[in-house]
Motif scaffolding. Structure first.
Motif, PDB file in Angstrom:
ATOM      1  N   ILE A 168       0.810  -1.212   0.000  1.00  0.00           N
ATOM      2  CA  ILE A 168       0.000   0.000   0.000  1.00  0.00           C
ATOM      3  C   ILE A 168       0.852   1.274   0.000  1.00  0.00           C
ATOM      4  N   LEU A 169       1.913   1.320   0.800  1.00  0.00           N
ATOM      5  CA  LEU A 169       2.735   2.525   0.845  1.00  0.00           C
ATOM      6  C   LEU A 169       3.457   2.755  -0.480  1.00  0.00           C
ATOM      7  N   ALA A 170       3.998   1.702  -1.065  1.00  0.00           N
ATOM      8  CA  ALA A 170       4.679   1.834  -2.353  1.00  0.00           C
ATOM      9  C   ALA A 170       3.704   2.276  -3.437  1.00  0.00           C
ATOM     10  N   THR A 201      -9.160  12.194   1.395  1.00  0.00           N
ATOM     11  CA  THR A 201      -8.045  13.106   1.618  1.00  0.00           C
ATOM     12  C   THR A 201      -7.325  13.324   0.288  1.00  0.00           C
ATOM     13  N   THR A 202      -6.080  13.739   0.341  1.00  0.00           N
ATOM     14  CA  THR A 202      -5.232  13.795  -0.848  1.00  0.00           C
ATOM     15  C   THR A 202      -4.236  12.645  -0.788  1.00  0.00           C
ATOM     16  N   LEU A 203      -3.623  12.346  -1.906  1.00  0.00           N
ATOM     17  CA  LEU A 203      -2.651  11.250  -1.926  1.00  0.00           C
ATOM     18  C   LEU A 203      -1.505  11.484  -0.944  1.00  0.00           C
ATOM     19  N   GLN A 204      -1.007  12.717  -0.882  1.00  0.00           N
ATOM     20  CA  GLN A 204       0.100  13.003   0.032  1.00  0.00           C
ATOM     21  C   GLN A 204      -0.320  12.826   1.485  1.00  0.00           C
ATOM     22  N   GLN A 205      -1.509  13.317   1.824  1.00  0.00           N
ATOM     23  CA  GLN A 205      -1.995  13.177   3.198  1.00  0.00           C
ATOM     24  C   GLN A 205      -2.313  11.725   3.532  1.00  0.00           C
ATOM     25  N   LEU A 206      -2.746  10.967   2.535  1.00  0.00           N
ATOM     26  CA  LEU A 206      -3.013   9.549   2.765  1.00  0.00           C
ATOM     27  C   LEU A 206      -1.721   8.807   3.094  1.00  0.00           C
ATOM     28  N   LYS A 207      -0.662   9.133   2.395  1.00  0.00           N
ATOM     29  CA  LYS A 207       0.624   8.479   2.677  1.00  0.00           C
ATOM     30  C   LYS A 207       1.039   8.728   4.124  1.00  0.00           C
ATOM     31  N   THR A 208       0.900   9.960   4.573  1.00  0.00           N
ATOM     32  CA  THR A 208       1.242  10.298   5.961  1.00  0.00           C
ATOM     33  C   THR A 208       0.354   9.544   6.945  1.00  0.00           C
ATOM     34  N   PHE A 209      -0.931   9.470   6.633  1.00  0.00           N
ATOM     35  CA  PHE A 209      -1.907   8.773   7.475  1.00  0.00           C
ATOM     36  C   PHE A 209      -1.535   7.301   7.638  1.00  0.00           C
ATOM     37  N   GLU A 211       1.450   5.897   7.047  1.00  0.00           N
ATOM     38  CA  GLU A 211       2.757   5.773   7.701  1.00  0.00           C
ATOM     39  C   GLU A 211       2.635   5.960   9.219  1.00  0.00           C
ATOM     40  N   THR A 212       1.762   6.857   9.622  1.00  0.00           N
ATOM     41  CA  THR A 212       1.619   7.192  11.042  1.00  0.00           C
ATOM     42  C   THR A 212       0.905   6.091  11.822  1.00  0.00           C
ATOM     43  N   GLN A 216      -3.355   0.842   9.611  1.00  0.00           N
ATOM     44  CA  GLN A 216      -3.922   1.127   8.301  1.00  0.00           C
ATOM     45  C   GLN A 216      -3.190   0.377   7.184  1.00  0.00           C
ATOM     46  N   GLN A 217      -2.162  -0.352   7.553  1.00  0.00           N
ATOM     47  CA  GLN A 217      -1.430  -1.174   6.590  1.00  0.00           C
ATOM     48  C   GLN A 217      -1.843  -2.640   6.697  1.00  0.00           C
ATOM     49  N   LYS A 218      -3.035  -2.881   7.217  1.00  0.00           N
ATOM     50  CA  LYS A 218      -3.537  -4.241   7.389  1.00  0.00           C
ATOM     51  C   LYS A 218      -4.931  -4.356   6.766  1.00  0.00           C
ATOM     52  N   GLY A 219      -5.262  -5.560   6.291  1.00  0.00           N
ATOM     53  CA  GLY A 219      -6.619  -5.828   5.834  1.00  0.00           C
ATOM     54  C   GLY A 219      -6.840  -5.620   4.351  1.00  0.00           C
TER      55      GLY A 219
END
Length: 283
Positions: A168-170, A201-209, A211-212, A216-219
């Motif tokens: 997802i992050l990549a 949101t925006t793509l940039q804000q989603l990446k931060t969300f 990562e934080t 959110q990197q599961k499922g």
């Protein structure tokens, strides 16, 4: 059309088992055999609803041989249901070859509609839904993924992607590089499940969300991305055309016609047409 055998494409829940429809339960009970993407996964669902129908495996790796077997059963008058691990079969899941083979053999095919992650995500995305382009999973390798995103960059319809947690992050990073950091996106995770996330949101804000919050990197994930906006927002770009049609039409009619012709936003054209109309009246 063969009056006996019939293939049923049955949607199953993508999370909440209460989304299983009574018609789907009835169908799975009545058919002679259920073709499952993974019989072990489907066994949990079938056991929950006390469905004891015989199951066989049908997935990408055995589709060629199993398609022939299922067509043989159908031509003998058997009723067959196809289910995937979750959601509506054939939407990024196996089944295309079987359905095509049924059409080729003049065997009836009927959908038993229900849950679909694509439509569920689109319905809550808050992005235009009159035109959408379902991409499914992007390539796993970065170069191929970036190449496909480049081909999608100027599509004006809303884009819908599936993505795996470990990519997802990549994926979002590549979208930022190709689409731009400010492109709107709605992140839909674990739809209908306990830890459902719907985040626009925006793509940039989603990446931060993402990562934080590592959760959110599961499922299961669906990304609904805004389509490309044509760079025609210059309020003066269609002045000549507006002036011409204003000679014969009202401001409302003129702005609608120019919007239909150019694809520009009607509201912006209406405001510009008002200005031009007042100028023409003052001449």
């Amino acid at each position: 059309m063969n009056p006996q055998g019939k293939l049923f494409i049955v949607a199953t829940p993508i999370g909440n088992l209460s989304d299983m429809t009574p018609r789907a339960i009835d169908c799975l009970n009545r058919v002679d055999v259920i073709a499952c993407e993974d019989t072990r996964t489907s066994a949990k669902l079938l056991n929950h609803f006390n469905i004891t129908t015989k199951t066989i495996a049908y997935h990408d790796h055995n589709a060629d041989s199993q398609t022939a077997k299922l067509i043989e059963l159908l031509t003998q008058g058997k009723q067959v249901a196809l289910i995937s691990d979750a959601g509506t079969p054939l939407v990024s899941d196996p089944g295309f070859r079987l359905v095509k083979a049924c059409h080729d053999a003049n065997i009836g095919v009927s959908p038993i509609v229900g849950a679909s992650a694509v439509i569920g995500a689109l319905s809550v995305a808050g992005l235009p839904s009159n035109r959408f382009y379902f991409v499914g999973f992007l390539p796993a390798k970065a170069t191929a993924r970036q190449g496909q995103l480049a081909q999608l960059k100027t599509i004006t319809a809303t884009l819908i992607f599936y993505e795996a947690p470990h990519r997802i992050l990549a994926c979002v990073s590549d979208m930022i590089a190709v689409f731009g950091a400010d492109r709107k996106v709605t992140f839909c995770r674990e739809i209908s499940k306990t830890f459902e996330t719907i985040y626009q949101t925006t793509l940039q804000q989603l990446k931060t969300f993402i990562e934080t919050d590592v959760n959110q990197q599961k499922g299961e994930m669906v990304l609904v991305v805004a389509g490309f906006e044509k760079p025609n927002d210059d309020e003066n770009i269609h002045d000549d055309l507006l002036r011409r049609v204003l000679q014969d039409l009202s401001v409302k009619q003129a702005s609608q016609l120019v919007a239909d012709i150019t694809g520009a936003k009607k509201n912006a054209l209406y405001q510009r047409a008002l200005q031009l109309s007042n100028t023409l009246l003052g001449e």
